[in-house]
Motif scaffolding. Structure first.
Motif, PDB file in Angstrom:
ATOM      1  N   ASP A  11       0.828  -1.194   0.000  1.00 31.26           N
ATOM      2  CA  ASP A  11       0.000   0.000   0.000  1.00 31.26           C
ATOM      3  C   ASP A  11       0.873   1.258   0.000  1.00 31.26           C
ATOM      4  N   ASP A  12       1.918   1.203   0.795  1.00 29.36           N
ATOM      5  CA  ASP A  12       2.832   2.338   0.864  1.00 29.36           C
ATOM      6  C   ASP A  12       3.526   2.557  -0.485  1.00 29.36           C
ATOM      7  N   MET A  13       3.910   1.448  -1.103  1.00 30.92           N
ATOM      8  CA  MET A  13       4.578   1.535  -2.403  1.00 30.92           C
ATOM      9  C   MET A  13       3.630   2.132  -3.438  1.00 30.92           C
ATOM     10  N   LYS A  14       2.393   1.714  -3.367  1.00 29.01           N
ATOM     11  CA  LYS A  14       1.374   2.179  -4.315  1.00 29.01           C
ATOM     12  C   LYS A  14       1.203   3.693  -4.198  1.00 29.01           C
ATOM     13  N   ARG A  15       1.296   4.201  -2.963  1.00 28.75           N
ATOM     14  CA  ARG A  15       1.110   5.638  -2.768  1.00 28.75           C
ATOM     15  C   ARG A  15       2.353   6.455  -3.055  1.00 28.75           C
ATOM     16  N   ASN A  16       3.493   5.904  -2.642  1.00 29.69           N
ATOM     17  CA  ASN A  16       4.691   6.749  -2.676  1.00 29.69           C
ATOM     18  C   ASN A  16       5.749   6.364  -3.695  1.00 29.69           C
ATOM     19  N   ASP A  17       5.540   5.246  -4.340  1.00 34.02           N
ATOM     20  CA  ASP A  17       6.576   4.783  -5.262  1.00 34.02           C
ATOM     21  C   ASP A  17       5.862   4.141  -6.451  1.00 34.02           C
ATOM     22  N   VAL A  18       5.087   4.985  -7.134  1.00 35.70           N
ATOM     23  CA  VAL A  18       4.154   4.483  -8.152  1.00 35.70           C
ATOM     24  C   VAL A  18       4.843   3.669  -9.252  1.00 35.70           C
ATOM     25  N   ASP A  19       6.007   4.129  -9.689  1.00 28.47           N
ATOM     26  CA  ASP A  19       6.676   3.417 -10.787  1.00 28.47           C
ATOM     27  C   ASP A  19       7.025   1.991 -10.401  1.00 28.47           C
ATOM     28  N   ASN A  20       7.622   1.853  -9.220  1.00 28.91           N
ATOM     29  CA  ASN A  20       7.972   0.511  -8.766  1.00 28.91           C
ATOM     30  C   ASN A  20       6.731  -0.337  -8.526  1.00 28.91           C
ATOM     31  N   TYR A  21       5.700   0.322  -8.028  1.00 31.61           N
ATOM     32  CA  TYR A  21       4.480  -0.444  -7.768  1.00 31.61           C
ATOM     33  C   TYR A  21       3.866  -0.946  -9.072  1.00 31.61           C
ATOM     34  N   THR A  22       3.925  -0.095 -10.084  1.00 30.03           N
ATOM     35  CA  THR A  22       3.381  -0.497 -11.385  1.00 30.03           C
ATOM     36  C   THR A  22       4.160  -1.685 -11.933  1.00 30.03           C
TER      37      THR A  22
END
Ligand code: ADP
Length: 663
Positions: free
Chosen positions: A392-403
């Motif tokens: 969830d944190d990655m999705k909010r703050n690290d969009v590229d990596n989350y994608t």
């Protein structure tokens, strides 16, 4: 194939892939050869783990001293030896394990090496892949392995110069375990031209030197749970004798432990470098790429545990194989208990790698006990929570990596949506990313979609298709486009299944636009549209009935709808029936359910229908009507499933129609 030489000495040929691998090892230029030691120590550590696991279930299994790994070097003979008192191997196991390829990593390595120019690839690749035992041939021109399986009396000696064959014979060894001796290649500083063509085969470092060994062990294997020992001899010049003459130097022998052995998960986050985490990840996962995220966890309370989890950056090739190795390694107070502990991670998080050290568990815990253990249940819950919050944190703050992550593992996470726990589902839905009609190629979250929804929009609209591009072209989207309503597009097979369940997210129902009626606009608008549609239905009712007769094998009903603005027809699913795509998927999986016919909807405002209606009014038996019905149905099916349902009938109708048009 084995040729007998003496009674128990056999010469074997390496499997073809191993020959290729050895060839790469032997001729690798400029590669980081130091990793050979990491690979051999890692094998020893695995062998000690295996022994510990056997002993946990059978107390009668012998133990040749405290578990450890010993490195010894002989500078004069230029040999380095790595020995362990782990499980060892039987003769049959040696033949099976050393000489044939079992693990997928090696195959991947070879494929990657082949895919590029060999010279460019080998340096990085060898360092990145765990190529295991064979990496010994990067530094040695002869390797000898003596091993004795725990519980057996005879040892086995394996030896090879890496030239395509190896010999295997009986031998002796004090106690169980494995000893590997490497006869090192000459060094580039030795006699000979350092710049000649064979330079790549010569070593830059002297691997028999204490400091070289200490350096490599500290760099790559510090966290290994068993002591890695080495005996070193120190010569100290003695003081002068009372008479002033030189006394003999004092020689002391020290037994050093080269690794700190400190469990990496026990150290606080700030004390561990990224490099150390990366090495540890490589050690447990055999993945040559750096992890996408490292997740240290400290569980306190009734049950204490520490864990270190990793999210890989790339999906392993066996992610969808039911036999996939999954689960976390389980330790109890730093003692290895078992690998692949599935009870600690649900299947939809099966890509998570890591270790869990549960402080209050019994060392002799078995898999059967684990399944029922309350403590394991509690720990699992905490770990799942942590993975979810990290994502969830990655999705909010690290969009590229989350994608990136989502593209690799999204379909696996969505498998979790098939569970029945609504609050868990809502948490998983929060992680879901989808393509959108808003912008081609872009991934969005459900949360962002809901935020963009106009106040009067009641549902989250979604559509599945064979690909996001195909779904985007569906006629089912036309009114949505006309009314400027965003629709989320899904294209993974699993989407068919969870979308069927019409789950809720943030109080809004997830509605498939390919199913039943879709209610858009205000109450008054809807009423008006419904009346207009009823008029059309009456106007075309005889034509619709005629189509229904021609398509009675294929569709349940033919009706007008206001779903489309430019297409002529589409297929929809009524009520709870499985969608045509889901039916096709189930059929491919060999579980064909009873075929449920879809509904053919036509766009009454399409110019075609005015013309067709005229033809119908002139003669209800005009042969063109059957052709129109066939072709419309096929068109609608193509946009839904990408397939023509009955190609023969379709071709026939099309050629008949062309013939008529041409004459
Ligand atoms: P990997 O360790 O990745 O499986 P390797 O090529 O390094 O691949 O080793 C092949 C197999 O040989 C191992 O899986 C293990 O079964 C066996 N093996 C290697 N080294 C040892 C050892 N020191 N003790 C016992 N078995 C070993």
């Amino acid at each position: 194939m084995a040729t007998m030489t003496t009674e128990r000495t056999e010469r074997h040929e390496f499997q073809a892939e191993i020959k290729q691998l050895l060839d790469l090892m032997i001729h690798s230029l400029y590669s980081d050869r130091d990793i050979f030691l990491r690979e051999l120590i890692s094998n020893s550590s695995d062998a000690l783990d295996k022994l510990r696991y056997l002993q946990a279930s059978d107390a009668s299994i012998e133990s040749a001293g405290d578990p450890h790994i010993r490195v010894s070097a002989d500078a004069a003979a230029q040999t380095i030896t790595i020995a362990d008192n782990g499980v060892g191997m039987s003769r049959a196991e040696v033949v099976k394990n050393i000489g044939t390829i079992a693990k997928s990593g090696t195959k991947e390595f070879l494929a990657a090496a082949k895919a590029a120019q060999r010279k460019d690839v080998t340096p990085e690749l060898i360092g990145q892949f765990g190529v295991g035992f064979y990496s010994a041939f990067m530094v040695a021109d002869r390797v000898e392995l003596t091993t004795r399986r725990v519980g057996e009396d005879v040892a086995t000696v394996w030896s090879s110069t890496g030239d395509g064959t190896y010999t295997i014979t009986d031998g002796t060894r004090a106690g169980h375990g494995t000893t590997i001796t490497l006869h090192l290649k000459p060094r580039s500083t030795d006699a000979g031209d350092a710049t000649d063509a064979t330079h790549g085969d010569k070593l830059e470092r002297d691997y028999t030197q204490e400091w070289t060994i200490r350096d490599i062990v500290r760099k790559y294997s510090d966290f290994v749970a068993y002591p890695i020992r080495m005996e070193v001899t120190r010569t100290t010049p003695a003081d002068k004798t009372a008479e002033g003459a030189d006394a003999a130097p004092v020689i002391t022998v020290e037994d050093l432990t080269l690794n700190s052995g400190k469990a990496i998960w026990d150290r606080s986050k700030g004390d561990v470098s990224d490099e150390e985490y990366k090495e540890f990840y490589r050690h447990i996962s055999h993945d040559w790429q750096a992890p996408l995220r490292t997740i240290p966890v400290n569980i306190e309370g009734t049950y204490e545990a520490r864990a270190l989890m990793f999210l890989p950056s790339q999906a392993p090739p066996d992610l969808y194989n039911p036999e996939m190795k999954r689960g976390l390694q389980l330790y109890v107070k730093r003692v290895f208990v078992m690998d692949e502990c599935k009870e600690l991670m649900p299947p939809h998080f099966r890509f998570v790698k890591g270790v869990v050290d549960a402080h209050d568990l019994s060392l002799n815990v078995s898999r059967e006990i684990l399944q029922k253990d309350r403590q394991i249940g509690v720990i699992k819950k905490q770990l799942v929570k942590k993975v979810t919050s990290t994502l969830d944190d990655m999705k909010r703050n690290d969009v590229d990596n989350y994608t990136t992550f989502w593209r690799e593992f999204g379909p696996v996470i969505k498998e979790g949506l098939l569970g029945f726990d609504e609050s868990e589902n809502e948490k998983l839905l929060d992680l879901v990313m989808a393509y959108t009609t808003r912008k081609a190629g872009e991934l969005t979250t459900l949360e962002a979609y809901v935020e963009r929804m106009p106040a009067e929009q009641e549902a989250i609209y979604v559509l599945t298709g064979s690909s996001p591009e195909a779904a985007a072209k569906s006629p089912l989207l036309e009114t949505f486009a006309a009314k400027n309503i965003e629709v989320l597009l899904f294209a993974d097979p699993v989407d068919e299944l969870w979308i069927e369940r019409a789950a809720k997210f943030k109080g809004k129902t997830i509605v498939s636009v390919g199913r039943g009626e879709v209610k858009l606009g205000t109450e008054a608008e809807r009423k008006q549209e419904a009346e207009a549609l009823a008029d059309k239905q009456r106007e075309f009712s005889d034509l619709l009935a005629c189509f229904r007769v021609h398509l009675q094998e294929d569709v349940k009903e033919v009706r007008v709808s206001n779903r489309m603005t430019s297409s002529a027809a589409c297929l929809v699913t009524d009520g709870n029936a499985p969608s045509p795509r889901l039916q096709r998927m189930l059929a491919q999986m060999g579980q064909a359910p009873e075929k449920v016919k879809p509904v053919l909807e036509i766009n009454p405002n399409h110019a075609l229908f005015t013309k067709v209606s005229d033809i119908f009014k002139a003669s209800g038996t005009d042969p063109r009507l059957a052709m129109f019905a066939q072709i419309l149905y096929a068109q609608a099916a193509i946009s839904e499933t990408g397939q023509i349902p009955n190609p023969a009938a379709f071709s026939q109708a099309l050629s008949d129609l062309m013939l008529r048009a041409a004459t």
